[in-house]
Design a protein around this motif. Structure first.
Motif, PDB file in Angstrom:
ATOM      1  N   GLU A   1      36.151  87.443  53.325  1.00 53.33           N
ATOM      2  CA  GLU A   1      35.310  88.137  52.351  1.00 53.33           C
ATOM      3  C   GLU A   1      34.423  89.142  53.068  1.00 53.33           C
ATOM      4  O   GLU A   1      33.960  88.895  54.187  1.00 53.33           O
TER       5      GLU A   1
ATOM      6  N   LYS B   1      26.346  81.876  48.814  1.00 52.00           N
ATOM      7  CA  LYS B   1      27.352  81.331  47.897  1.00 52.00           C
ATOM      8  C   LYS B   1      28.720  81.345  48.567  1.00 52.00           C
ATOM      9  O   LYS B   1      29.478  80.369  48.474  1.00 52.00           O
ATOM     10  N   SER B   2      29.034  82.403  49.277  1.00 53.97           N
ATOM     11  CA  SER B   2      30.318  82.506  49.977  1.00 53.97           C
ATOM     12  C   SER B   2      30.425  81.474  51.095  1.00 53.97           C
ATOM     13  O   SER B   2      31.481  80.862  51.286  1.00 53.97           O
TER      14      SER B   2
ATOM     15  N   ALA C   1      31.146  78.163  49.536  1.00 50.29           N
ATOM     16  CA  ALA C   1      32.530  78.094  49.066  1.00 50.29           C
ATOM     17  C   ALA C   1      33.501  77.873  50.222  1.00 50.29           C
ATOM     18  O   ALA C   1      34.432  77.066  50.115  1.00 50.29           O
TER      19      ALA C   1
ATOM     20  N   SER D   1      35.833  74.509  50.920  1.00 48.05           N
ATOM     21  CA  SER D   1      37.273  74.734  50.823  1.00 48.05           C
ATOM     22  C   SER D   1      37.881  74.576  52.216  1.00 48.05           C
ATOM     23  O   SER D   1      37.529  73.652  52.931  1.00 48.05           O
TER      24      SER D   1
ATOM     25  N   TYR E   1      30.082  75.724  45.081  1.00 47.53           N
ATOM     26  CA  TYR E   1      31.118  76.749  44.957  1.00 47.53           C
ATOM     27  C   TYR E   1      32.324  76.399  45.799  1.00 47.53           C
ATOM     28  O   TYR E   1      32.219  75.709  46.811  1.00 47.53           O
TER      29      TYR E   1
ATOM     30  N   ARG F   1      36.409  78.278  46.960  1.00 52.59           N
ATOM     31  CA  ARG F   1      37.184  79.526  46.967  1.00 52.59           C
ATOM     32  C   ARG F   1      38.326  79.398  45.977  1.00 52.59           C
ATOM     33  O   ARG F   1      38.990  78.372  45.878  1.00 52.59           O
TER      34      ARG F   1
ATOM     35  N   SER G   1      34.495  83.419  45.164  1.00 52.14           N
ATOM     36  CA  SER G   1      33.752  82.161  45.248  1.00 52.14           C
ATOM     37  C   SER G   1      33.354  81.820  43.829  1.00 52.14           C
ATOM     38  O   SER G   1      32.653  82.598  43.178  1.00 52.14           O
TER      39      SER G   1
END
Length: 119
Positions: free
Chosen positions: A8, A19-20, A23, A27, A106, A108, A113
């Motif tokens: 990302e 947030k990313s 995620a 994941s 969150y 992926r 996300s």
């Protein structure tokens, strides 16, 4: 280079950055590159030292449980910061401000996300 499930881009450090990271940790892990636009073009950070400090402090302060041991930072010569996030061992990770509920957790899904389901 295009965004995908494990990559990302962000032009600057924002709350979306955390947030990313959540995620990726929830994941299979992934890489976040800050200082690159959504088209994959380098957009060097104006003050990389300030961005690095805000990023590292934000990841430590905004996410629970502590995810820092799964995160590696690299300052790139092009003026970007590479953040490699390994899959975490203490899932689910979440944003402290939103709590341990779907709006704070969150995962992926493709190149995005997204909030986790209740399960």
């Amino acid at each position: 280079m295009a965004e995908n499930e494990r990559l990302e881009f962000k032009e600057i450090v924002t709350d979306d950055t955390y947030k990313s990271v959540v995620a990726f940790a929830n994941s299979d892990g992934g890489t976040l590159i800050i200082g690159v636009n959504n088209q994959g073009v380098v957009a060097p950070l104006a003050d990389i030292d300030d961005a690095y400090t805000r990023l590292t402090n934000g990841i430590r302060d905004a996410i629970a449980p502590d995810v820092t041991m799964f995160v590696k930072y690299t300052m790139e010569n092009c003026g970007a910061i590479r953040v490699e996030v390994a899959e975490g061992s203490y899932k689910p990770y979440y944003l402290k401000t939103k709590g341990l509920k779907p709006l704070g957790v969150y995962v992926r899904h493709g190149a995005s996300s997204v909030p986790a389901s209740q399960e």
